[in-house]
Design a protein around this motif. Sequence first.
Motif, short mmCIF file in Angstrom:
data_model
loop_
_atom_site.label_atom_id
_atom_site.label_comp_id
_atom_site.label_asym_id
_atom_site.label_seq_id
_atom_site.Cartn_x
_atom_site.Cartn_y
_atom_site.Cartn_z
N CYS A 85 0.84 -1.21 0.00
CA CYS A 85 0.00 0.00 0.00
C CYS A 85 0.87 1.25 0.00
O CYS A 85 0.46 2.30 -0.49
CB CYS A 85 -0.91 0.03 1.24
SG CYS A 85 -1.91 -1.43 1.45
N GLU A 86 2.06 1.13 0.58
CA GLU A 86 2.93 2.30 0.70
C GLU A 86 3.85 2.46 -0.52
O GLU A 86 4.10 3.57 -0.97
CB GLU A 86 3.78 2.13 1.96
CG GLU A 86 4.48 3.38 2.40
CD GLU A 86 5.22 3.16 3.71
OE1 GLU A 86 6.17 3.90 3.96
OE2 GLU A 86 4.86 2.24 4.49
N HIS A 96 -0.35 4.66 -14.34
CA HIS A 96 -1.60 4.15 -14.93
C HIS A 96 -1.54 2.65 -15.20
O HIS A 96 -2.08 2.15 -16.19
CB HIS A 96 -1.98 4.90 -16.22
CG HIS A 96 -2.09 6.37 -16.01
ND1 HIS A 96 -3.14 6.97 -15.34
CD2 HIS A 96 -1.23 7.39 -16.30
CE1 HIS A 96 -2.94 8.26 -15.26
NE2 HIS A 96 -1.78 8.55 -15.83
N PHE A 97 -0.86 1.92 -14.32
CA PHE A 97 -0.80 0.46 -14.41
C PHE A 97 -1.70 -0.14 -13.32
O PHE A 97 -1.95 0.50 -12.30
CB PHE A 97 0.63 -0.04 -14.16
CG PHE A 97 1.58 0.19 -15.31
CD1 PHE A 97 1.15 0.17 -16.62
CD2 PHE A 97 2.94 0.41 -15.06
CE1 PHE A 97 2.03 0.38 -17.68
CE2 PHE A 97 3.83 0.61 -16.11
CZ PHE A 97 3.37 0.60 -17.42
N ASN A 98 -2.14 -1.36 -13.55
CA ASN A 98 -2.83 -2.09 -12.50
C ASN A 98 -2.08 -3.40 -12.23
O ASN A 98 -1.04 -3.66 -12.84
CB ASN A 98 -4.31 -2.32 -12.84
CG ASN A 98 -4.48 -2.99 -14.19
OD1 ASN A 98 -3.61 -3.75 -14.61
ND2 ASN A 98 -5.58 -2.70 -14.86
N GLN A 130 -8.15 -2.80 3.89
CA GLN A 130 -7.17 -2.31 2.89
C GLN A 130 -7.47 -2.91 1.51
O GLN A 130 -7.35 -2.22 0.50
CB GLN A 130 -5.75 -2.63 3.33
CG GLN A 130 -5.28 -1.72 4.46
CD GLN A 130 -3.97 -2.17 5.06
OE1 GLN A 130 -3.74 -3.37 5.27
NE2 GLN A 130 -3.10 -1.22 5.34
N ILE A 131 -7.86 -4.18 1.48
CA ILE A 131 -8.19 -4.82 0.19
C ILE A 131 -9.38 -4.10 -0.45
O ILE A 131 -9.35 -3.73 -1.63
CB ILE A 131 -8.50 -6.32 0.39
CG1 ILE A 131 -7.22 -7.05 0.78
CG2 ILE A 131 -9.11 -6.93 -0.87
CD1 ILE A 131 -7.43 -8.50 1.17
N LYS A 136 -10.99 -0.49 -5.04
CA LYS A 136 -11.66 0.65 -5.68
C LYS A 136 -10.70 1.41 -6.59
O LYS A 136 -11.11 2.18 -7.44
CB LYS A 136 -12.18 1.63 -4.61
CG LYS A 136 -13.37 1.10 -3.84
CD LYS A 136 -13.87 2.22 -2.91
CE LYS A 136 -14.62 1.62 -1.74
NZ LYS A 136 -14.47 2.43 -0.52
N GLU A 137 -9.39 1.23 -6.36
CA GLU A 137 -8.36 1.97 -7.12
C GLU A 137 -7.76 1.11 -8.23
O GLU A 137 -6.56 1.21 -8.52
CB GLU A 137 -7.24 2.43 -6.18
CG GLU A 137 -7.68 3.25 -5.00
CD GLU A 137 -8.04 4.68 -5.38
OE1 GLU A 137 -7.66 5.11 -6.47
OE2 GLU A 137 -8.73 5.33 -4.57
#
Length: 271
Positions: A85-86, A96-98, A130-131, A136-137
């Motif tokens: 997350c950090e 702009h990658f997932n 956190q998941i 959502k992102e």
Amino acid sequence: MNSSMLNSRWSLPVLTYHRIGPFVRGVEPTITVAPRQFENQLSWLKSHGYQTLTAFHLSEVLKGRAVMPPNPVLLTFDDGYEDLCEYAFPALLANHFNATVFVVTGRLGQINTWDQAVGWSALPLMSADQIRQWAKETIDFGSHSKTHPVLTELSEVELESELSGSAQELSLILGRKATCLAYPHGRHSAVVRSVAARYFDLAFSCEEGPNDANTDRFAIRRTMVRPKDGLRSFSHRVLKGASPVYDLQQWRAQARLRSRFKDILSWFHHA
Ligand SMILES: [Zn+2]
């Protein structure tokens, strides 16, 4: 040649990461890639025109419900370490990658007990909240079992519990069916694959090589990005789904060790 034929001719490299972050003493040494190194890898992908897709997107492509993007690459993260997350997610989003993260659903918000059990220092794991937040992102989540056992060593009852339990737990968190699994320790067998097929659409192995439309959906190949991968080795992983450069370095290091061992043995022999 029509577009559906073109669409079935793709080749997809899948990269495996575990943790992105600063070096932590006592942690299993192969699982950490430094943040700077990761950012350089993302820049390389971007400058070479690669587009990421998630494991969920891949399952939609294989069902004929979505199209494979040009120059595709799938980035996966095993275990679900909290510091993704950090370090990892902000860097991915900035480009702009997932990516897809495979989480151990019975250990959310706890620690990686499987590494601790063999003597490595423990690391915190992502929580269910956190998941939900990162889903959502555009970060995708898949299952990495309930407790991270070697699935091939379980009875069929235990195997069912690990896979169906984890699919249920993750579906509840995501609010949709969990479609993908990564085998803990990369270990699978015909029995494991057949139980996985009851609960998931796809499952990822640790065997190296690129994937195409004919790859076994329950043994999708991945190559693990190593802490010592330079950009040359990294580019091989993306282009070939494996890094002969890294393998050669490892082989040379082992050969050096073997010859040193022989020297020591012959010294004792002559002493
Ligand atoms: Zn794992």
